[in-house]
Structures are given as structure tokens and as C-alpha cells.
Design a protein around this motif. Structure first.
Motif, PDB file in Angstrom:
ATOM      1  N   GLY A  15     119.238 149.234  51.129  1.00 14.02           N
ATOM      2  CA  GLY A  15     119.486 149.763  52.460  1.00 14.02           C
ATOM      3  C   GLY A  15     118.258 149.718  53.350  1.00 14.02           C
ATOM      4  O   GLY A  15     117.183 149.247  52.965  1.00 14.02           O
ATOM      5  N   PRO A  16     118.381 150.256  54.583  1.00 10.81           N
ATOM      6  CA  PRO A  16     117.274 150.257  55.554  1.00 10.81           C
ATOM      7  C   PRO A  16     116.272 151.362  55.215  1.00 10.81           C
ATOM      8  O   PRO A  16     116.268 152.439  55.819  1.00 10.81           O
ATOM      9  CB  PRO A  16     117.982 150.508  56.882  1.00 10.81           C
ATOM     10  N   THR A  17     115.414 151.108  54.252  1.00 12.10           N
ATOM     11  CA  THR A  17     114.581 152.178  53.707  1.00 12.10           C
ATOM     12  C   THR A  17     113.591 152.736  54.719  1.00 12.10           C
ATOM     13  O   THR A  17     113.205 153.903  54.611  1.00 12.10           O
ATOM     14  CB  THR A  17     113.844 151.682  52.450  1.00 12.10           C
ATOM     15  N   ALA A  18     113.164 151.933  55.692  1.00 10.66           N
ATOM     16  CA  ALA A  18     112.281 152.474  56.735  1.00 10.66           C
ATOM     17  C   ALA A  18     113.021 153.532  57.552  1.00 10.66           C
ATOM     18  O   ALA A  18     112.478 154.605  57.871  1.00 10.66           O
ATOM     19  CB  ALA A  18     111.768 151.353  57.638  1.00 10.66           C
ATOM     20  N   ALA A  19     114.275 153.252  57.876  1.00 11.33           N
ATOM     21  CA  ALA A  19     115.085 154.230  58.608  1.00 11.33           C
ATOM     22  C   ALA A  19     115.392 155.444  57.733  1.00 11.33           C
ATOM     23  O   ALA A  19     115.379 156.584  58.205  1.00 11.33           O
ATOM     24  CB  ALA A  19     116.384 153.578  59.083  1.00 11.33           C
ATOM     25  N   TYR A  20     115.674 155.205  56.443  1.00  7.26           N
ATOM     26  CA  TYR A  20     115.893 156.329  55.536  1.00  7.26           C
ATOM     27  C   TYR A  20     114.689 157.263  55.521  1.00  7.26           C
ATOM     28  O   TYR A  20     114.830 158.489  55.513  1.00  7.26           O
ATOM     29  CB  TYR A  20     116.131 155.830  54.107  1.00  7.26           C
ATOM     30  N   ALA A  21     113.495 156.682  55.493  1.00  8.66           N
ATOM     31  CA  ALA A  21     112.272 157.491  55.416  1.00  8.66           C
ATOM     32  C   ALA A  21     112.145 158.407  56.620  1.00  8.66           C
ATOM     33  O   ALA A  21     111.820 159.594  56.489  1.00  8.66           O
ATOM     34  CB  ALA A  21     111.054 156.587  55.299  1.00  8.66           C
TER      35      ALA A  21
ATOM     36  N   LEU B 136     112.957 163.830  59.184  1.00  6.25           N
ATOM     37  CA  LEU B 136     113.512 164.638  60.264  1.00  6.25           C
ATOM     38  C   LEU B 136     114.475 165.703  59.726  1.00  6.25           C
ATOM     39  O   LEU B 136     114.461 166.849  60.185  1.00  6.25           O
ATOM     40  CB  LEU B 136     114.221 163.734  61.272  1.00  6.25           C
ATOM     41  N   ILE B 137     115.309 165.329  58.770  1.00  4.86           N
ATOM     42  CA  ILE B 137     116.239 166.304  58.188  1.00  4.86           C
ATOM     43  C   ILE B 137     115.476 167.404  57.464  1.00  4.86           C
ATOM     44  O   ILE B 137     115.800 168.591  57.584  1.00  4.86           O
ATOM     45  CB  ILE B 137     117.238 165.598  57.248  1.00  4.86           C
ATOM     46  N   ASN B 138     114.439 167.028  56.721  1.00  6.09           N
ATOM     47  CA  ASN B 138     113.638 168.036  56.035  1.00  6.09           C
ATOM     48  C   ASN B 138     112.934 168.961  57.015  1.00  6.09           C
ATOM     49  O   ASN B 138     112.829 170.171  56.778  1.00  6.09           O
ATOM     50  CB  ASN B 138     112.630 167.365  55.106  1.00  6.09           C
ATOM     51  N   GLU B 139     112.460 168.404  58.127  1.00  9.90           N
ATOM     52  CA  GLU B 139     111.841 169.251  59.155  1.00  9.90           C
ATOM     53  C   GLU B 139     112.865 170.222  59.728  1.00  9.90           C
ATOM     54  O   GLU B 139     112.582 171.421  59.917  1.00  9.90           O
ATOM     55  CB  GLU B 139     111.243 168.383  60.255  1.00  9.90           C
ATOM     56  N   ALA B 140     114.080 169.733  60.004  1.00 15.30           N
ATOM     57  CA  ALA B 140     115.122 170.590  60.566  1.00 15.30           C
ATOM     58  C   ALA B 140     115.520 171.701  59.598  1.00 15.30           C
ATOM     59  O   ALA B 140     115.884 172.804  60.013  1.00 15.30           O
ATOM     60  CB  ALA B 140     116.350 169.753  60.929  1.00 15.30           C
ATOM     61  N   ALA B 141     115.440 171.407  58.294  1.00  8.91           N
ATOM     62  CA  ALA B 141     115.826 172.388  57.271  1.00  8.91           C
ATOM     63  C   ALA B 141     114.675 173.307  56.864  1.00  8.91           C
ATOM     64  O   ALA B 141     114.838 174.143  55.977  1.00  8.91           O
ATOM     65  CB  ALA B 141     116.357 171.658  56.041  1.00  8.91           C
TER      66      ALA B 141
END
Length: 278
Positions: A219-225, A230-235
């Protein structure tokens, strides 16, 4: 590395905890090797996704209580605690610290890594093994997996990120149920309440897991990173390291109490523990 196996398969990194004779529990040396493996694969640009699994139909049972009860090993402990000589003295906090320092560092690296980390749970994930699984980005389980808080069996408080991620994953009320009642959660309930992402038949588990890993690695691992960060920051995962320090200090303190001494003796004698809150 004696009990931690590392493999690379066309962009997929595989970490296997292989200490089946001790239910894939972690003594100091094994915890140190787990950290080394996590660092290697997290920072290897050729590895695009990482799976953590256990050998022998067991995921991980956390810190090795037999090792801790025996007072550890002087050679293991001399690195972080030069005065530790091995041998039991009923003060277990420093022994736990030596193991948890490495496990907590591994968990911190999992969450910072710019790639997906997946826990493949076949068999029991208990105490620290439960915490390691909860810290991964995805959790896949076989239909013979089970999940257990387990710390309270010996009078411990919880560590290895478990008190951080549990309420975020399943909510406050269910988290308190796991901590206070210590149910053993089967994979179907784990999926239903949000502890895990998918359940597969045990006979197909390895193939299904590697299919997921292949999809992630392709998959698009740069986008995953970026999305992972961002999700971890939001959580609020940016507070994880602070919380891991709190978990370590709290567990080490409670491990020096009479309740833990009673709990670990009862655990190995297979008798009900008698706690007195001290």
C-alpha cells in the motif's frame, strides 16, 4: 537473539516471540531482544509493515513471573542495576523495572514507527502480552485466541500501555470491568467490543495474516505513516511516553508490597491469593 526471531519477507517484517516453554513470557534478555528487533524493523526503510506474533500457539504472557520470583539473573541485571546480585528478597519492583524498561521502549517505538505494526494473536495474550497487542495499530486473532488483563491475579496494577489504550479502545465502563473482574475475553467478544480488528480460523491464521501484511506492505506506506501520526495525535497518543513512565513507577511500587508477594506465591502454588490491601 535467542528467543526473538526476526524475518524479512519482501517488505514485511516478522517478529516472533519464541519462548514457548515459559508461555512466551519475557525475562530481561528476551525483553531486551524484543526492543532490539522492534528498533531494527521500525527503522529499516526496506520494511514497510511489521507483524508481531508468538510461537507455539501462544502470543505472550508478559513479564516472566517465575524469573522475577527467583530474583532474576545477576548477569542480566548488572547492565541497568549494577548492585543487583540475583536471588529472592521479596522486593520485586526493581526486577520488574529491568524488564518493563525494554518493553515500554518497544511499545513507544511501535507507536512512533512510520509504518503499520500488527499483532497476530494466536492463543493467549495476557498481562504484558495483552498490552503489547493493544499497542499495535491492528490486532488480528485466531479463533483460539484469548485476551486477559491478568495483572490483578497477583495484585499488580497494569503496565505495558494497557491502562493507556484499554479505555480508548473499549470505553471506560468495559475497561473497568476488565481491570476489576478480569474476564478472559474470547475472540468473538474481543471483536464485538473493539479490542481487535478481525478473527480467522486457526488453520488459516498464518495465511490470512500474511495476506493482510502483504496488502499493507504493497500500500501507500508514506500516506499510511502520515495518517498514523495524525490519528495518534488526535487520540492523545503523544502522551503515551509520560503514561508509560507512570505505569512503570506504579507497578514497581506495588510489586514491593505484601499483596504482590502473597499473589505471586499463590500463583505458583495454584492457591487462591489472600490480599489485605497492603
Amino acid at each position: 537473539m535467542k528467543h526473538i526471531k526476526v524475518e524479512r519477507d519482501d517488505g514485511v517484517g516478522v517478529i516472533t516471540i519464541d519462548r514457548v516453554e515459559r508461555f512466551n513470557s519475557l525475562d530481561v534478555a528476551t525483553a531486551q531482544d524484543l526492543r532490539k528487533a522492534g528498533l531494527q524493523l521500525a527503522r529499516d526503510d526496506g520494511v514497510r509493515a511489521v507483524v508481531i506474533r508468538g510461537a507455539g500457539g501462544i502470543f505472550c504472557s508478559g513479564a516472566d513471573l517465575k524469573y522475577i520470583r527467583a530474583g532474576g539473573d545477576a548477569a542480566d541485571l548488572s547492565y541497568l542495576a549494577p548492585k543487583a546480585g540475583g536471588g529472592r528478597d521479596d522486593r520485586y519492583g526493581e526486577l520488574f523495572k529491568q524488564i518493563l524498561e525494554y518493553i515500554h521502549s518497544t511499545i513507544s517505538e511501535i507507536k512512533r514507527a512510520p509504518k503499520p505494526f500488527v499483532a497476530a494473536v494466536d492463543g493467549v495474550a495476557a498481562a504484558g502480552g495483552f498490552g503489547i497487542a493493544m499497542a499495535c495499530d491492528l490486532v488480528l486473532a485466531s479463533d483460539r485466541a484469548s485476551f486477559e488483563w491478568a495483572y490483578s491475579k497477583t495484585g499488580l496494577t497494569g503496565a505495558e500501555s494497557s491502562t493507556f489504550f484499554l479505555p480508548k479502545l473499549i470505553g471506560l465502563r468495559r475497561a473497568m470491568e476488565m481491570v476489576l473482574m478480569n474476564p478472559r475475553i474470547d475472540p468473538q467478544r474481543a471483536l464485538r467490543i473493539g479490542l481487535i480488528n478481525e478473527v480467522y480460523p486457526a488453520a488459516l491464521f498464518e495465511a490470512e495474516t500474511m495476506a493482510v501484511m502483504r496488502r499493507l506492505a504493497d500500500g501507500p506506506t508514506a500516506a499510511y505513516a502520515v495518517a498514523k501520526r495524525l490519528i495518534n495525535e488526535a487520540a492523545g497518543v503523544d502522551r503515551l511516553d509520560y503514561h508509560l513512565d507512570r505505569e512503570l513507577e506504579s507497578l514497581a511500587r506495588i510489586a514491593d508490597t505484601g499483596d504482590f508477594a502473597a499473589g505471586i506465591d499463590a500463583f505458583f502454588s495454584k492457591q487462591p491469593p489472600r490480599f489485605n490491601g497492603k
